[in-house]
Design a protein around this motif. Sequence first.
Motif, mmCIF file in Angstrom:
data_model
loop_
_atom_site.group_PDB
_atom_site.id
_atom_site.type_symbol
_atom_site.label_atom_id
_atom_site.label_comp_id
_atom_site.label_asym_id
_atom_site.label_seq_id
_atom_site.Cartn_x
_atom_site.Cartn_y
_atom_site.Cartn_z
ATOM 1 N N MET A 1 0.874 -1.341 -0.084
ATOM 2 C CA MET A 1 -0.058 0.038 0.020
ATOM 3 C C MET A 1 1.002 1.182 0.043
ATOM 4 S SD MET A 1 -2.975 1.283 3.004
ATOM 5 C CE MET A 1 -1.640 1.343 4.087
ATOM 6 N N LYS A 2 0.568 2.086 -1.035
ATOM 7 C CA LYS A 2 1.253 3.436 -0.801
ATOM 8 C C LYS A 2 1.065 4.524 0.120
ATOM 9 C CE LYS A 2 2.154 7.465 -3.867
ATOM 10 N NZ LYS A 2 1.709 8.538 -3.066
ATOM 11 N N LYS A 3 2.186 4.634 0.795
ATOM 12 C CA LYS A 3 1.984 5.553 2.031
ATOM 13 C C LYS A 3 1.565 7.084 1.596
ATOM 14 C CE LYS A 3 5.043 3.357 5.069
ATOM 15 N NZ LYS A 3 6.462 3.312 5.927
ATOM 16 N N SER B 1 7.194 13.016 14.873
ATOM 17 C CA SER B 1 7.334 11.788 15.762
ATOM 18 C C SER B 1 5.954 11.173 15.824
ATOM 19 C CB SER B 1 7.767 12.327 16.998
ATOM 20 O OG SER B 1 8.860 12.800 16.901
ATOM 21 N N MET B 2 4.894 11.891 16.043
ATOM 22 C CA MET B 2 3.464 11.314 15.955
ATOM 23 C C MET B 2 3.176 10.593 14.699
ATOM 24 S SD MET B 2 -0.251 13.251 16.602
ATOM 25 C CE MET B 2 0.050 14.124 15.032
ATOM 26 N N LEU B 3 3.460 11.063 13.562
ATOM 27 C CA LEU B 3 3.124 10.518 12.353
ATOM 28 C C LEU B 3 3.855 9.538 11.793
ATOM 29 C CD1 LEU B 3 2.240 13.906 10.110
ATOM 30 C CD2 LEU B 3 0.727 12.265 11.225
ATOM 31 N N ARG B 4 5.176 9.429 12.214
ATOM 32 C CA ARG B 4 6.003 8.113 11.886
ATOM 33 C C ARG B 4 5.389 6.958 12.467
ATOM 34 N NH1 ARG B 4 12.156 10.701 12.962
ATOM 35 N NH2 ARG B 4 12.337 11.772 10.849
ATOM 36 N N LEU B 5 4.618 6.913 13.575
ATOM 37 C CA LEU B 5 4.022 5.926 14.028
ATOM 38 C C LEU B 5 2.936 5.227 13.263
ATOM 39 C CD1 LEU B 5 3.770 7.007 17.817
ATOM 40 C CD2 LEU B 5 5.554 5.539 16.778
ATOM 41 N N THR C 1 1.661 3.647 9.958
ATOM 42 C CA THR C 1 2.213 2.710 9.051
ATOM 43 C C THR C 1 1.854 3.193 7.498
ATOM 44 O OG1 THR C 1 0.443 1.151 9.093
ATOM 45 C CG2 THR C 1 2.460 0.864 10.332
ATOM 46 N N ASP C 2 0.655 4.125 7.329
ATOM 47 C CA ASP C 2 0.242 4.407 6.091
ATOM 48 C C ASP C 2 0.822 5.827 5.710
ATOM 49 O OD1 ASP C 2 -1.256 5.466 8.066
ATOM 50 O OD2 ASP C 2 -3.056 5.270 6.716
ATOM 51 N N LEU D 1 -5.494 14.926 13.979
ATOM 52 C CA LEU D 1 -4.700 15.121 12.796
ATOM 53 C C LEU D 1 -4.484 13.882 12.209
ATOM 54 C CD1 LEU D 1 -2.832 16.997 11.148
ATOM 55 C CD2 LEU D 1 -1.012 16.549 12.557
ATOM 56 N N VAL D 2 -4.290 12.944 12.671
ATOM 57 C CA VAL D 2 -4.063 11.629 11.934
ATOM 58 C C VAL D 2 -5.302 11.057 11.174
ATOM 59 C CG1 VAL D 2 -3.937 9.128 12.179
ATOM 60 C CG2 VAL D 2 -2.463 10.658 13.419
ATOM 61 N N LYS D 3 -6.531 11.506 11.810
ATOM 62 C CA LYS D 3 -7.934 11.186 11.159
ATOM 63 C C LYS D 3 -8.147 11.955 10.242
ATOM 64 C CE LYS D 3 -12.775 11.004 12.320
ATOM 65 N NZ LYS D 3 -13.799 11.125 13.508
#
Length: 206
Positions: free
Chosen positions: A1-3, A21-25, A27-28, A113-115
């Motif tokens: 899957m393309k990140k 740091s948060m976004l590195r956790l 996987t996508d 932010l992730v959502k």
Amino acid sequence: MKKTSILIADDHSLLRMGMRSMLRLETDMKVIGEAVNGEMAVELVRKLNPDVVVMDLMMPKLNGADATRAILERNPDTKVIILTSFGTSSDLQRAISYGAAGALTKEAPGENLVKAIRQVRAGETAISAEIADEIDPDSAQPLLTDKQSDILQSIVQGQTNRQIADKFGISEDGVKKHLRLIFAKLNASSRAEAVAIALRKQLLKM
């Protein structure tokens, strides 16, 4: 899957580090660049072509709203999420009018932010409840560039993409990119809907 590739644009190093740091956790997701001012954000988007830009509204040299406009004029497929401490500022209204796909308050965006990144990547809007409660989407007049206005006018005249491309000396793919951005700014899903909204908001010369 393309990140999902992400550019972080914020002049505060600690905030950039925290988001990175948060976004590195996730996987996508992948952070591919960071900008410390609006002009740098526009240039890095041109070079890196990220899927999503997380943009501080109050950026030096070029504020987040104007940087959003410059980014989307050249890279209409890029999604911009605005981070702000001022949910009702005129700059935020302008950023949304220019086509920002999301807006969040800066107070610990965290999972929000992730959502939001996943939502805008999927073609949805992601405006936090705190901001949505204060902003009337109809009060933010869509701001089209001169070329976008001319293309919209050509649509009213019944011209095809090929005819519009010939008229303005651009490729058909270029016309399609302009149309996607026009649709995004007007929150329209078709030519007919875009024309109807533009007429209602008096954006066309009749």
